[in-house]
Design a protein around this motif. Structure first.
Motif, PDB file in Angstrom:
ATOM      1  N   PHE A  14       0.822  -1.215   0.000  1.00 35.00           N
ATOM      2  CA  PHE A  14       0.000   0.000   0.000  1.00 35.00           C
ATOM      3  C   PHE A  14       0.856   1.266   0.000  1.00 35.00           C
ATOM      4  N   SER A  15       2.084   1.175   0.494  1.00 32.57           N
ATOM      5  CA  SER A  15       2.947   2.372   0.545  1.00 32.57           C
ATOM      6  C   SER A  15       3.363   2.834  -0.852  1.00 32.57           C
ATOM      7  N   PHE A  16       3.251   1.959  -1.847  1.00 28.26           N
ATOM      8  CA  PHE A  16       3.620   2.325  -3.218  1.00 28.26           C
ATOM      9  C   PHE A  16       2.614   3.262  -3.874  1.00 28.26           C
ATOM     10  N   PHE A  17       1.394   3.311  -3.341  1.00 29.78           N
ATOM     11  CA  PHE A  17       0.347   4.111  -3.967  1.00 29.78           C
ATOM     12  C   PHE A  17       0.338   5.523  -3.404  1.00 29.78           C
ATOM     13  N   GLU A  18       0.262   6.471  -4.308  1.00 29.82           N
ATOM     14  CA  GLU A  18       0.321   7.885  -3.941  1.00 29.82           C
ATOM     15  C   GLU A  18      -0.965   8.399  -3.306  1.00 29.82           C
ATOM     16  N   ASP A  19      -2.115   7.952  -3.822  1.00 29.73           N
ATOM     17  CA  ASP A  19      -3.378   8.499  -3.330  1.00 29.73           C
ATOM     18  C   ASP A  19      -4.392   7.383  -3.078  1.00 29.73           C
ATOM     19  N   TRP A  20      -5.516   7.786  -2.493  1.00 31.71           N
ATOM     20  CA  TRP A  20      -6.499   6.778  -2.117  1.00 31.71           C
ATOM     21  C   TRP A  20      -7.270   6.205  -3.298  1.00 31.71           C
ATOM     22  N   MET A  21      -7.344   6.912  -4.408  1.00 28.22           N
ATOM     23  CA  MET A  21      -8.010   6.322  -5.582  1.00 28.22           C
ATOM     24  C   MET A  21      -7.217   5.097  -6.044  1.00 28.22           C
ATOM     25  N   ALA A  22      -5.897   5.212  -6.054  1.00 26.85           N
ATOM     26  CA  ALA A  22      -5.047   4.086  -6.463  1.00 26.85           C
ATOM     27  C   ALA A  22      -5.165   2.938  -5.450  1.00 26.85           C
ATOM     28  N   LYS A  23      -5.246   3.280  -4.170  1.00 18.60           N
ATOM     29  CA  LYS A  23      -5.387   2.247  -3.137  1.00 18.60           C
ATOM     30  C   LYS A  23      -6.725   1.520  -3.282  1.00 18.60           C
ATOM     31  N   TYR A  24      -7.791   2.281  -3.582  1.00 17.98           N
ATOM     32  CA  TYR A  24      -9.096   1.642  -3.794  1.00 17.98           C
ATOM     33  C   TYR A  24      -9.041   0.701  -5.001  1.00 17.98           C
ATOM     34  N   GLU A  25      -8.375   1.124  -6.064  1.00 20.02           N
ATOM     35  CA  GLU A  25      -8.243   0.264  -7.245  1.00 20.02           C
ATOM     36  C   GLU A  25      -7.513  -1.027  -6.893  1.00 20.02           C
ATOM     37  N   TYR A  26      -6.481  -0.912  -6.040  1.00 17.98           N
ATOM     38  CA  TYR A  26      -5.738  -2.092  -5.604  1.00 17.98           C
ATOM     39  C   TYR A  26      -6.644  -3.009  -4.771  1.00 17.98           C
ATOM     40  N   ILE A  27      -7.437  -2.432  -3.880  1.00 17.88           N
ATOM     41  CA  ILE A  27      -8.364  -3.223  -3.061  1.00 17.88           C
ATOM     42  C   ILE A  27      -9.363  -3.959  -3.961  1.00 17.88           C
ATOM     43  N   ILE A  28      -9.872  -3.276  -4.982  1.00 19.68           N
ATOM     44  CA  ILE A  28     -10.811  -3.895  -5.930  1.00 19.68           C
ATOM     45  C   ILE A  28     -10.124  -5.039  -6.667  1.00 19.68           C
ATOM     46  N   GLN A  29      -8.864  -4.815  -7.082  1.00 22.05           N
ATOM     47  CA  GLN A  29      -8.106  -5.864  -7.765  1.00 22.05           C
ATOM     48  C   GLN A  29      -7.925  -7.088  -6.868  1.00 22.05           C
ATOM     49  N   LEU A  30      -7.618  -6.868  -5.591  1.00 22.25           N
ATOM     50  CA  LEU A  30      -7.470  -7.984  -4.651  1.00 22.25           C
ATOM     51  C   LEU A  30      -8.776  -8.763  -4.535  1.00 22.25           C
ATOM     52  N   GLY A  31      -9.888  -8.046  -4.568  1.00 26.62           N
ATOM     53  CA  GLY A  31     -11.191  -8.707  -4.517  1.00 26.62           C
ATOM     54  C   GLY A  31     -11.420  -9.617  -5.699  1.00 26.62           C
ATOM     55  N   LYS A  32     -10.917  -9.221  -6.863  1.00 23.48           N
ATOM     56  CA  LYS A  32     -11.064 -10.049  -8.063  1.00 23.48           C
ATOM     57  C   LYS A  32     -10.228 -11.319  -7.965  1.00 23.48           C
TER      58      LYS A  32
END
Length: 140
Positions: A14-32
């Motif tokens: 999570f530290s690699f992501f600059e903002d929360w939109m990118a973090k949300y996209e990562y969370i969505i990807q993990l869900g997939k």
């Protein structure tokens, strides 16, 4: 890998992501990527109470380890439950019941989730720990 090592890995990811939109996209990807729960467990008794979305959670006990499977009808929630499954699945009931899930605060989830999602996340944690404790006492 220990629960704490998995948490540290997520904090680093999570530290690699600059903002929360990118973090949300990562969370969505993990869900997939979440291993899907068997359809037979998509019943009311497997729903996590306290979640605004529908979240099904099942726990199997294999070789003194708890294996969680889950699913949700909401993409962010599915990502959140996948984080929990990634950290807690495949550990002993004792490890799960006694762990401190510090990664939730460290990656900033609590302050970036809506109050209903934050409550749902706490409900997931509680339900997973309750499954672990129940499986531990059943298998003594």
């Amino acid at each position: 890998m220990s629960i704490n090592a998995l948490q540290d890995e997520l904090i680093e990811d999570f530290s690699f992501f600059e903002d929360w939109m990118a973090k949300y996209e990562y969370i969505i990807q993990l869900g997939k990527e979440l291993p899907l729960i068997d359809e037979i467990y998509k019943k009311p008794q497997y729903l996590i109470k306290g979640c605004q979305s529908q979240v099904w959670l099942h726990a199997d006990y294999v070789d003194n380890r708890v294996i969680f499977t889950a699913d949700s009808d909401a993409i962010i929630t599915k990502g959140l439950v996948s984080l929990m499954v990634k950290v807690l699945s495949n550990h002993t009931p004792e490890e799960i019941a006694n762990t401190d899930l510090y990664f939730i605060d460290q990656i900033g989830l609590k302050e970036h989730l809506s109050p209903t999602r934050a409550n749902g996340l706490l409900s997931m944690v509680k339900q997973m720990k309750m499954y672990a404790i129940a499986l531990q006492s059943e298998n003594k």
